[in-house]
Scaffold this active site. Structure first.
Site, PDB file in Angstrom:
ATOM      1  N   SER A  41       0.921  -1.225   0.005  1.00 50.11           N
ATOM      2  CA  SER A  41      -0.067   0.058   0.025  1.00 50.11           C
ATOM      3  C   SER A  41       0.922   1.319   0.039  1.00 50.11           C
ATOM      4  CB  SER A  41      -0.754   0.125   1.229  1.00 50.11           C
ATOM      5  OG  SER A  41      -1.847   0.823   1.083  1.00 50.11           O
ATOM      6  N   ASP A  44      -9.971  -5.059  -4.590  1.00 54.43           N
ATOM      7  CA  ASP A  44      -9.350  -4.040  -3.770  1.00 54.43           C
ATOM      8  C   ASP A  44     -10.129  -2.875  -3.741  1.00 54.43           C
ATOM      9  OD1 ASP A  44      -7.594  -2.428  -2.513  1.00 54.43           O
ATOM     10  OD2 ASP A  44      -5.936  -3.474  -2.953  1.00 54.43           O
ATOM     11  N   HIS A  98      -7.790  -5.437  -0.406  1.00 56.45           N
ATOM     12  CA  HIS A  98      -6.474  -4.587  -0.196  1.00 56.45           C
ATOM     13  C   HIS A  98      -5.771  -5.819   0.615  1.00 56.45           C
ATOM     14  CE1 HIS A  98      -4.214  -1.206  -0.261  1.00 56.45           C
ATOM     15  NE2 HIS A  98      -4.229  -1.092   1.016  1.00 56.45           N
TER      16      HIS A  98
END
EC number: 3.-.-.-
Length: 268
Positions: A96, A220, A248
């Site tokens: 991320s 995601d 995610h």
């Protein structure tokens, strides 16, 4: 073992260092810390790798300065960790926001001492919509989230955590995940949110000259799969592996597959 590494005056980062062999440096996402990689930390040393988990400034057990949450400073912190631990031929793995910082490191420091790159659900090349880039959140969405952090950070983080996982996870795991997020400094969380809102790495992708593995869930809801396609398009030596049923939190939802892919890629 744990290290405390000074990256600049009054700033020391905590780094977990486990196992022996080729080093894999893990950079966590927003607003987590190295403990999010527990299921990689447990497995990769058994496969002959040295797990190095960095708590970025403001997160986990690292110092919490008021400033320095831009990608340049974060990338410089990573450089200090690599230099202090005298790492060579390392694999840099970012999740991320950590993926975005890894990209900035590769461009800003010309990939020093890094031979391979892994981008896991990366919040890159840009996290918010802008001209020529219709993906991700609106900048106003981040501004609204920051205001919610100021009003009720625990609830806002709990709501954010609900978007991480596509598959059903236990209430206890969700609580553990929330606890990790609550360990972060409140102002560091906000300042990193501003960096996510404003930074744009599109022009830096061409600077990545090493083999790159892109791992991304098709479902995601935080870093849309379009991000991964843009990364694949911009990084020459890249391979994209999609996870059809993950969000995610693919690092947990697909942990066995991801650990195997990381090991195979790192050994190749």
């Amino acid at each position: 073992m744990g290290h405390y590494i000074k990256t600049e005056e009054h700033v020391t980062l905590f780094v977990e260092d486990i196992g022996h062999g080729r080093p894999i440096i893990f950079l966590h996402g927003w607003p987590l810390n190295h403990k999010m990689f527990e299921y990689q930390m447990n497995e990769l040393p058994k496969r002959g790798f040295r797990f190095i988990g960095v708590d970025l400034r403001g997160y986990g057990q690292s110092d919490r300065p008021w400033e320095g949450y831009d990608y340049d400073t974060m990338a410089d912190d990573v450089k200090a960790v690599i230099y202090t631990l005298q790492l060579e031929n390392a694999i840099l793995a970012g999740f991320s926001m950590g993926g975005a910082i890894a990209i900035r490191y590769m461009a800003r420091h010309e990939g020093a001492d890094v031979d391979k790159l892994i981008l896991l659900s990366a919040a890159a090349p840009a996290f918010t919509k802008r001209p020529g880039y219709p993906y991700g959140m609106r900048k106003q969405d981040i501004d609204d989230m920051i205001e919610l952090f100021k009003a009720d950070r625990p609830k806002t983080l709990a709501d954010l955590g609900k978007q991480f996982f596509e598959k059903k996870v236990s209430p206890e795991l969700r609580q553990w995940f929330l606890n990790l997020m609550l360990e972060a400094s409140s102002y560091g969380t906000i300042h990193s949110g501003i960096a996510l809102r404003d930074e744009d790495l599109r022009k830096e992708l061409a600077a990545i000259k090493v083999p790159t593995l892109i791992l991304h869930g098709r479902k995601d809801r935080i870093a849309p799969f379009d991000f991964a396609k843009e990364l694949k398009r911009g990084i020459k030596q890249s391979e994209l592996v999609p996870f059809a049923n993950s969000g995610h939190g693919a690092f947990y939802e697909e942990k066995e597959k991801i650990n195997s892919l990381i090991a195979q890629f790192s050994n190749s």
